[in-house]
Design a protein around this motif. Structure first.
Motif, PDB file in Angstrom:
ATOM      1  N   GLY A 141       0.795  -1.225   0.000  1.00 19.99           N
ATOM      2  CA  GLY A 141       0.000   0.000   0.000  1.00 19.99           C
ATOM      3  C   GLY A 141       0.822   1.266   0.000  1.00 19.99           C
ATOM      4  O   GLY A 141       0.291   2.367   0.151  1.00 19.99           O
ATOM      5  N   ILE A 142       2.134   1.112  -0.178  1.00 21.00           N
ATOM      6  CA  ILE A 142       3.033   2.267  -0.200  1.00 21.00           C
ATOM      7  C   ILE A 142       2.724   3.125  -1.426  1.00 21.00           C
ATOM      8  O   ILE A 142       2.538   2.613  -2.527  1.00 21.00           O
ATOM      9  CB  ILE A 142       4.500   1.798  -0.231  1.00 21.00           C
ATOM     10  CG1 ILE A 142       4.848   1.045   1.062  1.00 21.00           C
ATOM     11  CG2 ILE A 142       5.451   2.963  -0.459  1.00 21.00           C
ATOM     12  CD1 ILE A 142       4.653   1.842   2.330  1.00 21.00           C
ATOM     13  N   THR A 143       2.713   4.446  -1.227  1.00 25.96           N
ATOM     14  CA  THR A 143       2.477   5.355  -2.355  1.00 25.96           C
ATOM     15  C   THR A 143       3.694   6.216  -2.674  1.00 25.96           C
ATOM     16  O   THR A 143       3.681   6.949  -3.665  1.00 25.96           O
ATOM     17  CB  THR A 143       1.271   6.278  -2.083  1.00 25.96           C
ATOM     18  OG1 THR A 143       1.543   7.091  -0.935  1.00 25.96           O
ATOM     19  CG2 THR A 143       0.010   5.466  -1.836  1.00 25.96           C
ATOM     20  N   ALA A 144       4.737   6.154  -1.851  1.00 21.49           N
ATOM     21  CA  ALA A 144       5.955   6.926  -2.124  1.00 21.49           C
ATOM     22  C   ALA A 144       7.144   6.223  -1.486  1.00 21.49           C
ATOM     23  O   ALA A 144       7.060   5.757  -0.354  1.00 21.49           O
ATOM     24  CB  ALA A 144       5.840   8.351  -1.582  1.00 21.49           C
ATOM     25  N   ILE A 145       8.248   6.139  -2.232  1.00 23.52           N
ATOM     26  CA  ILE A 145       9.487   5.650  -1.645  1.00 23.52           C
ATOM     27  C   ILE A 145      10.418   6.836  -1.428  1.00 23.52           C
ATOM     28  O   ILE A 145      10.437   7.771  -2.222  1.00 23.52           O
ATOM     29  CB  ILE A 145      10.182   4.576  -2.507  1.00 23.52           C
ATOM     30  CG1 ILE A 145      10.489   5.085  -3.922  1.00 23.52           C
ATOM     31  CG2 ILE A 145       9.348   3.312  -2.557  1.00 23.52           C
ATOM     32  CD1 ILE A 145      11.331   4.132  -4.751  1.00 23.52           C
ATOM     33  N   GLU A 146      11.144   6.805  -0.323  1.00 22.17           N
ATOM     34  CA  GLU A 146      12.128   7.842  -0.027  1.00 22.17           C
ATOM     35  C   GLU A 146      13.497   7.179   0.028  1.00 22.17           C
ATOM     36  O   GLU A 146      13.744   6.329   0.896  1.00 22.17           O
ATOM     37  CB  GLU A 146      11.808   8.532   1.292  1.00 22.17           C
ATOM     38  CG  GLU A 146      12.787   9.622   1.660  1.00 22.17           C
ATOM     39  CD  GLU A 146      12.386  10.359   2.921  1.00 22.17           C
ATOM     40  OE1 GLU A 146      13.236  10.452   3.833  1.00 22.17           O
ATOM     41  OE2 GLU A 146      11.233  10.825   3.009  1.00 22.17           O
TER      42      GLU A 146
END
Length: 611
Positions: A144-149
């Motif tokens: 469900g991740i919407t952004a990786i940093e």
């Protein structure tokens, strides 16, 4: 208003094989370009702002070069795009047009939509490369991740480093892959609906391979930082320095299609100028947004409870869209673990976590025992969606002597409670890689410096840093390859506890994405009840009368009873103690009538919808 044009330094190759080499060296009398493979030099011409340049035909990607300063020796380019032989070797020309993106439909993402996953390229996958990240994107999408940093990828000494010792801000670390590999990662993420944030370091440069002083006044002695010389943002000749770092930010956001930058230690951007560097940077990025038609985000790591940094420029602020809030982590971690040493001495009480839920900052003008002064200002006018919260990150794990993760410090039930405390909060959540399944491998500090004096200094410095946290024990050697190898994720998602925790994270993220009350970030949508006996923390999240949630967090190691006030009835959506989540068994009713009692298992979280 005319947009400011920032000079692009470095070697810029066009499609016709013509390359312009440009470097800022305002105090030098002569600068030449050396092409070692041809053993030829070319004199460069200086302009009024201290930039030296020369334009040459028939240059190919991969061409090696140095600059010669006043005939005194060769140096790599501060704005090098590629260091194939490491930080001391020659720079190399790259082709910025040698990749075709397929993400035309992608328009970026607002911060409030992000569920961020912080990762370190070298330890995230077995390969330790950008390609390794690409191979794991489906798993993050399923979570469900919407952004990786991505932790910093600027070229650093050797092949092992957290990334904050980078010395070439424009160059991708050569052991992680090629420039096109990073572009492939961004392109692949966008086509899966995942934004990409890059961690950048504009508060200092790493020590080894740092030749910036040979070129000009990139640094100033006016200020001190814990990591080395302060960058010159407001002293003599600072215009060229400011332009250098803004050009770097625009390169990542424009050429690489990256969606946002996490700015390391913004509080160490020492600048007394009328136009603060942060404001100049946010204005430049906003102008880029207007040109490209895609959303770009700037998030500051800021050890200052100062809302000015994240207040819009039009309202007198510096214009960052978001800020990491360490104090949410400190309050939660300290209460769960009982740790009150070091900077945790300001925390420990559950009431301080409640204060974070209410105000975002814990300290908004009160006296801080750790800082020995009053600290902070309430960000009353700002929505919760400007604050990035976490229960773990690279700093809070890696700044421990042994690099222990929360999964090795608290019991399994507390991990689910912590996950709920974060994911049901009104803040933008950030997960640290492996957290979602309870990774046990540590994440200590590691590096691979080659300078013997620097190696010794780093080893001693780490020991001193841990003095406030550990009375005994010895930190792992940050230079040992084994320290790095031990930090790699195990990806052990099959054992019962790990699989259950992963499923729990997926459920809570799904709940966050689908319930309007959990997607609403304005301050009138959250209510924090007074803490009950330092044991129960109760939140209400509401979008409208049709979607209101009651969240009860039991931090006690005993069963607790909660008596909701009012005439509402409740239907249970989540109970971390349920057998479904490998808990001791739910004892709270699925449906609670008006005037009923909610009984919670120790170290558990419950979510009810209000009827």
């Amino acid at each position: 208003m005319t947009a400011t044009i920032y000079i692009q330094p470095g070697a810029v190759l066009n499609a016709n094989g013509v390359c312009r080499f440009r470097v800022w060296a305002p105090l030098r009398n002569k600068v030449s370009l050396l092409l070692p493979e041809q053993n030829v030099t070319h004199e460069m011409q200086r302009d009024a702002d201290g930039y030296w340049s020369v334009t040459l035909p028939n240059i190919k990607a991969g061409t090696l070069y140095y600059y010669i300063l006043d005939d005194e020796g060769k140096r790599p380019d501060p704005a090098s795009r590629h260091q194939p032989e490491g930080v001391h070797g020659p720079s190399a020309v790259t082709d910025p047009n040698d990749f075709t993106f397929t993400d035309d439909q992608w328009k970026g993402m607002d911060l409030e939509q992000m569920i961020i996953y912080e990762l370190h390229t070298g330890t995230f996958s077995p390969e330790g490369t950008l390609q390794g990240i690409i191979s794991r994107l489906p798993a993050l999408q399923e979570l469900g991740i919407t952004a990786i940093e991505i932790m910093p990828v600027a070229q650093f000494p050797g092949s092992r480093n957290w990334g904050y010792d980078g010395v070439y801000p424009f160059a991708l670390q050569n052991s992680y892959g090629s420039i096109n590999d990073l572009k492939k990662l961004v392109d692949a993420a966008h086509n899966m609906g995942i934004a990409v944030i890059l961690d950048v370091v504009y508060n200092h440069q790493g020590p080894e391979g740092n030749y910036f002083n040979d070129y000009g006044p990139y640094f100033t002695d006016k200020y001190k930082t814990p990591w080395g010389q302060a960058i010159n943002y407001d002293d003599a000749w600072s215009d060229g320095v400011r332009s250098f770092y803004i050009a770097n930010a625009l390169m990542w956001l424009d050429e690489f299609h990256i969606d946002g930058l996490r700015l390391d230690a913004v509080h160490a951007y020492w600048d007394s100028s009328a136009l603060h560097f942060v404001q100049e940077l946010t204005t430049a990025v906003h102008e880029l947004e207007q040109r490209c038609g895609k959303k770009k985000i700037l998030i500051g790591e800021l050890d200052l409870n100062n809302p000015r940094y994240i207040t819009p420029v039009a309202n007198g602020g510096y214009g960052l869209q978001g800020q990491w809030i360490d104090e949410f982590h400190h309050a939660l971690h300290s209460h769960l673990t009982g740790e009150t040493n070091g900077y945790y001495e300001d925390f420990g009480k559950l009431e301080l976590l409640a204060r974070s839920y209410a105000d975002a900052y814990v300290y908004t003008g009160q006296y801080s025992a750790h800082r020995k002064r009053k600290f902070g200002l309430a960000p009353e006018h700002l929505p919760y969606s400007q604050f990035v919260a976490f229960i773990q990150n690279h700093d809070q794990v890696g700044n421990r002597m042994l690099g222990e993760r929360l999964s090795t410090l608290v019991p399994f039930e507390a991990l689910k409670l912590a996950a709920a405390a974060l994911l049901l909060s009104p803040f933008v959540p950030l997960l640290f890689m492996g957290e979602e399944y309870g990774e046990k491998n540590p994440f200590p500090f590691f590096a691979s410096f080659e300078d013997p004096e620097l190696v010794s200094a780093v080893r001693e410095g780490r020991k001193k840093e841990f003095a406030a946290f550990h009375a005994a024990g010895e930190a792992p050697d940050p230079m040992a390859p084994g320290t790095f190898d031990a930090a790699k994720l195990s990806w052990d998602t099959k054992t019962p506890e790990n699989a259950t925790l992963l499923a729990c994270y997926r459920y809570l993220i799904g709940l966050r994405k689908t319930r309007p009350a959990l997607k609403y970030h304005e301050r009138n949508g959250s209510k924090v009840h007074p803490v009950i006996n330092e044991r129960l923390l109760v939140l209400e999240r509401e979008y409208d009368a049709q979607d209101a949630l009651l969240i009860v967090l039991n931090f006690s190691k005993e069963q607790e009873a909660y008596h909701p006030a009012g005439l509402k009835a409740y239907h249970k959506l989540f109970d971390s103690a349920h057998l479904q989540w490998n808990g001791p068994g739910a004892i709270a009713q699925d449906d609670v009538p008006a005037g009923g009692v909610i009984t919670l298992q120790p170290l558990s979280a419950i979510v009810y919808e209000m009827k």
